[in-house]
Design an enzyme around this catalytic site. Structure first.
Site, PDB file in Angstrom:
ATOM      1  N   HIS A 163     115.676  61.375  58.856  1.00 11.24           N
ATOM      2  CA  HIS A 163     114.530  61.342  57.941  1.00 11.24           C
ATOM      3  C   HIS A 163     114.589  60.104  57.048  1.00 11.24           C
ATOM      4  O   HIS A 163     115.668  59.572  56.788  1.00 11.24           O
ATOM      5  CB  HIS A 163     114.546  62.572  57.022  1.00 11.24           C
ATOM      6  CG  HIS A 163     114.123  63.848  57.669  1.00 11.24           C
ATOM      7  ND1 HIS A 163     114.890  64.990  57.633  1.00 11.24           N
ATOM      8  CD2 HIS A 163     113.006  64.180  58.358  1.00 11.24           C
ATOM      9  CE1 HIS A 163     114.260  65.974  58.274  1.00 11.24           C
ATOM     10  NE2 HIS A 163     113.113  65.505  58.730  1.00 11.24           N
ATOM     11  N   CYS A 250     117.478  67.906  51.165  1.00  6.51           N
ATOM     12  CA  CYS A 250     116.955  68.944  52.079  1.00  6.51           C
ATOM     13  C   CYS A 250     117.060  70.345  51.525  1.00  6.51           C
ATOM     14  O   CYS A 250     116.327  71.236  51.926  1.00  6.51           O
ATOM     15  CB  CYS A 250     117.708  68.960  53.395  1.00  6.51           C
ATOM     16  SG  CYS A 250     118.475  67.450  53.844  1.00  6.51           S
TER      17      CYS A 250
HETATM   18  C1  CIR Z   1     117.147  69.303  61.231  1.00  3.39           C
HETATM   19  O1  CIR Z   1     117.558  68.603  62.158  1.00  3.39           O
HETATM   20  O2  CIR Z   1     115.952  69.512  61.047  1.00  3.39           O
HETATM   21  C2  CIR Z   1     118.160  69.925  60.305  1.00  3.39           C
HETATM   22  N1  CIR Z   1     119.355  70.196  61.031  1.00  3.39           N
HETATM   23  C3  CIR Z   1     118.447  69.025  59.123  1.00  3.39           C
HETATM   24  C4  CIR Z   1     117.284  68.823  58.227  1.00  3.39           C
HETATM   25  C5  CIR Z   1     117.588  67.934  57.080  1.00  3.39           C
HETATM   26  N2  CIR Z   1     116.466  67.853  56.203  1.00  3.39           N
HETATM   27  C6  CIR Z   1     116.183  66.819  55.435  1.00  3.39           C
HETATM   28  O3  CIR Z   1     116.824  65.775  55.508  1.00  3.39           O
HETATM   29  N3  CIR Z   1     115.132  66.923  54.625  1.00  3.39           N
END
Ligand code: CIR
Length: 255
Positions: A163, A250
């Site tokens: 991201h 996140c």
């Molecule tokens: C994913 O791959 O969607 C999750 N394992 C990690 C999400 C991390 N979210 C973020 O950076 N906002």
């Protein structure tokens, strides 16, 4: 970076099935729960109200609530994740959002956009195109938030980075913490930019939440640099979330 509320969700046992770009080990639920509790307690210490949601076994990545919603002063926008396994997390979050916001809009598609790709600064909203966020998603978000007086600028997430905010965070209205590789794209021109230390790229996913900067533990040169710049840094163990490409941003919705 000044907030009165946050929303978090406790990790579920199914976290072991969370998405990851590379397998560097199975997350340990016990350790993740302990780090998560430290994270929530730090948010609360600032005086903010934290709405803590129950674990969701059917969505292994649901602890990463940031990706489901964009919270702005004027209203909230429910996202449309690019990861198919995460799509259902949005409907799970929506009742909580409706409980705290009068104005709730929805990315209807066909585009995709995840909250992790959105950085709201003092003057604009930066949205990084990525494997999860496409041009149509950015366009739809732009239409919605321009109604509320916001300007969106489309930027790009470096290849191989999950991201946009994996590589940057807002430290105050005008200051960005960034990796050198992301800053090199020129996307932060006009801002004051502080770089994470070489080899400490993962420290870029920190958050400023009221008086604190919550930063992942284990990146001493970046922590020291932030402290020298006057920030009150709280280090949070992020070893388990890092196995799933997750970091400080996140784990909460902040508004
Ligand atoms: C994913 O791959 O969607 C999750 N394992 C990690 C999400 C991390 N979210 C973020 O950076 N906002």
């Amino acid at each position: 970076y000044e907030f009165s509320r946050a929303i978090t969700r406790r990790p579920a046992a199914s976290i072991t099935d969370g998405l990851r770009a590379e397998d560097i080990g199975t997350p340990d639920l016990g350790r993740m729960l302990a780090s998560h509790a430290h994270y929530v307690e730090t948010l609360k210490k600032t005086g903010a109200e934290v709405i803590e949601l129950a674990p969701l076994e059917s969505y292994p990545d649901a602890v990463f609530v940031e990706d489901t919603t964009l919270c702005l002063p004027q209203g909230a926008v429910m996202m449309r994740p690019g990861a198919p396994s995460r799509m259902g997390e949005v409907a799970e979050m929506e009742p909580t959002i409706r409980g705290v916001y009068d104005e709730v809009r929805q990315i209807a598609g066909p585009g995709h956009i995840e909250g992790g790709d959105i950085l709201v600064t003092g003057r604009e909203i930066l949205v990084g195109r990525s494997d999860r966020t496409d041009a149509a998603g950015v366009t739809e978000l732009t239409e919605i938030v321009s109604d509320w007086g916001h300007t969106v600028r489309e930027v790009f997430t470096p290849p191989g980075v999950l991201h946009f905010k994996t590589d940057c965070s807002l430290l105050d209205g005008e200051t960005i913490l960034s990796t050198k590789r992301l800053d090199a794209s020129g996307c932060f021109e006009g801002y004051r930019v502080l770089h994470v230390a070489e080899g400490e790229e993962a420290a870029a996913n920190s958050i400023r939440f009221n008086q604190f900067v919550l930063a992942p533990a284990g990146f001493p040169r970046t922590t020291e640099m932030l402290r020298q710049n006057g920030y009150d840094v709280v280090e949070i163990d992020n070893v388990e979330c890092a196995k799933l490409d997750g970091g400080m941003s996140c784990l909460s919705l902040r508004f």
